[in-house]
Scaffold this active site. Sequence first.
Site, PDB file in Angstrom:
ATOM      1  N   HIS A  42      34.176  48.306  49.567  1.00 40.56           N
ATOM      2  CA  HIS A  42      34.911  47.236  48.876  1.00 40.56           C
ATOM      3  C   HIS A  42      34.028  46.006  48.942  1.00 40.56           C
ATOM      4  O   HIS A  42      33.718  45.525  50.044  1.00 40.56           O
ATOM      5  CB  HIS A  42      36.252  46.982  49.568  1.00 40.56           C
ATOM      6  N   GLU A  55      44.771  57.990  54.481  1.00 41.72           N
ATOM      7  CA  GLU A  55      44.112  57.135  55.478  1.00 41.72           C
ATOM      8  C   GLU A  55      45.160  56.893  56.571  1.00 41.72           C
ATOM      9  O   GLU A  55      45.080  57.445  57.659  1.00 41.72           O
ATOM     10  CB  GLU A  55      43.645  55.818  54.824  1.00 41.72           C
ATOM     11  N   ASP A 101      34.511  48.472  54.666  1.00 40.59           N
ATOM     12  CA  ASP A 101      34.501  46.996  54.702  1.00 40.59           C
ATOM     13  C   ASP A 101      33.561  46.561  55.828  1.00 40.59           C
ATOM     14  O   ASP A 101      34.018  46.107  56.891  1.00 40.59           O
ATOM     15  CB  ASP A 101      35.924  46.484  54.964  1.00 40.59           C
TER      16      ASP A 101
HETATM   17  N1  ADE Z   1      41.027  47.608  50.815  1.00 38.99           N
HETATM   18  C1  ADE Z   1      39.902  47.328  51.482  1.00 38.99           C
HETATM   19  N2  ADE Z   1      39.721  48.203  52.480  1.00 38.99           N
HETATM   20  C2  ADE Z   1      40.747  49.080  52.423  1.00 38.99           C
HETATM   21  C3  ADE Z   1      41.109  50.223  53.167  1.00 38.99           C
HETATM   22  N3  ADE Z   1      40.388  50.667  54.195  1.00 38.99           N
HETATM   23  N4  ADE Z   1      42.246  50.875  52.835  1.00 38.99           N
HETATM   24  C4  ADE Z   1      42.986  50.445  51.817  1.00 38.99           C
HETATM   25  N5  ADE Z   1      42.689  49.382  51.086  1.00 38.99           N
HETATM   26  C5  ADE Z   1      41.571  48.699  51.380  1.00 38.99           C
HETATM   27 ZN    ZN Z   2      38.538  51.692  51.331  1.00 42.36          ZN
END
Ligand code: ADE
Ligand code: ZN
Length: 340
Positions: free
Chosen positions: A21, A202, A281
């Site tokens: 991201h 996730e 991230d």
């Molecule tokens: N936006 C940025 N990182 C994310 C993540 N790990 N899961 C969901 N949305 C996100």
């Molecule tokens: Zn992600």
Amino acid sequence: MQSTELKKVIQGIPKAELHLHIEGSFEPELMFKIAKRNNIVLDYDSIDSLKKAYKFNNLQEFLDLYYTGAQVLIHEQDFYDLTWAYLTKVHSQNVVHVEVFFDPQTHTDRGVPFDVVINGIHKALEKGERELHISYKLIMSYLRHLSEAEAFKTLESSLPYKDWIDGIGLDSSELGNPPSKFVNVFEASAAHGYKLVAHAGEEGPVDYIWEALDLLNVVRIDHGNRCLDDEVLVQRLIDEKIPLTLCPQSNVALNVIDKMEDHPVLKMLDKGILATIHSDDPAYFGGYMNENYYETAKALHLNNSQLQQLAINAFEASWLTREAKAKHIAQVNSYFNSLD
Ligand code: ADE
Ligand code: ZN
């Protein structure tokens, strides 16, 4: 393998990053710099105090901080600087191909026009391709905590830039926002020629992975950690070669797993799943591509042939042409042959 030797091996691997991201690559140093030039006062009085806030119990706690940080981004130059900083960093780590997510709604909801966001990102990606020889794809993500109607508005805004956008993603707060909420907008996005991916499994249950595949028709699952809960799903992922873009340091930072030793990537590789490793991230979770490879390899005692498989899988899972994939995979193979 000694840690310095392992780091050296990982550094040399030509790598593809498929789960990143761009707003999550916003380093505190750059955030402070851009805040200053935009006359924005951050809630933290120093880079160190901001960094100390990077402790999360779950995905939502992270997202709250991530959306706050992104508010500093206002002008095209800001989006350009953000993207360029990411590209120069991963260039130093021998990343040669990237598929980058951006979250337009994080910005358009604050009154920053869509074209400001995409122009800045696109210019930096083009320069990266020209000067750093990093090929790229761009993925526009819908925020799943917002409504499908709002995703439709974003789809509309994207259409003049269709040629710059390769695919659509789905991210943000997973629990309570299943893929089924976005069936119509994903169908419409596909009709415009966009490829489809979605974050699933996730924090959310295995059912969300099924929904992403069966209802949204995605070609890749972002994360997908929870797939091992379901033998039938595992077989489907293997049979249809559906890639999982895993993010090990993210999973530890957000308590998706207790510790790196519990990461499922090795089990997935052993089963023949097209598992890949990325950073998600990196500014928030302590590492870019090399650090993710290193921490995973160290905790799970990955050998060179498993590292080689991970690197190959990422090119295989990418949206590069068949010829470009073959070229990169040949380079990965010749790199590992040269180590023997
Ligand atoms: N936006 C940025 N990182 C994310 C993540 N790990 N899961 C969901 N949305 C996100
Ligand atoms: Zn992600």
